[in-house]
Design a protein around this motif. Structure first.
Motif: not given
Length: 155
Positions: A97-102, A113-121, A79-91
């Motif tokens: 067509g890929g994965s965060f891990e790859e 990049a698994h769901g559960g952390v949301f940015p405080v905006l 979330v700190d790196r991308y500014g979006h929720s961790s679920f958003f980034i994984g999605t």
């Protein structure tokens, strides 16, 4: 729901769930709300709220372990790196067509990049911190945080 549909839904949540200010008292009140809701439901979650890298609230309910702390830290870094929720980034990675891990090229011991952390905006400012939980399946972690943010911001 397709990954593209989910991505649009997650983007809408981030646009809607914004604070007008976020200080230590706000973090404590939000943390207490999350803690009460999790206790009432018997959820085995760890809760963390941070602002600018400082942990303002942290609680670990029965059924959690130090692993949940590590998961929150890894998701919070995303979330700190991308500014979006961790679920958003994984999605977002899956929608392409890929994965965060790859494809992220980041150290997976530090980023998840698994769901559960949301940015405080903060409206007009942008991301200033994170609010997150760990202990449930990722979609449930995310849904719990969003539900509680909706209640908190609309009260």
């Amino acid at each position: 729901m397709t990954e593209a549909d989910r991505l649009a839904q997650l983007a809408e949540q981030e646009e809607r769930l914004q604070f007008t200010k976020f200080d230590n008292e706000t973090a404590l009140a939000l943390g207490q709300q999350l803690l009460t809701a999790a206790r009432d439901r018997g959820l085995p979650v760890t809760i963390s709220i941070r602002r600018n890298g400082q942990r303002l609230f942290h609680a670990a309910l029965p059924g959690t372990s130090a692993d949940n702390d590590a998961w929150i830290d890894r998701k919070s870094r995303v979330v700190d790196r991308y500014g979006h929720s961790s679920f958003f980034i994984g999605t977002q990675f899956r929608a392409k067509g890929g994965s965060f891990e790859e494809h992220s090229r980041l150290d997976l011991d530090l980023y998840a990049a698994h769901g559960g952390v949301f940015p405080v905006l903060v409206r007009g400012v942008g991301p200033v911190g994170t609010v997150g939980v760990s202990g449930l399946p990722q979609a449930d972690d995310h849904a719990f945080v969003v539900e509680q943010l909706e209640l908190f911001l609309n009260s």
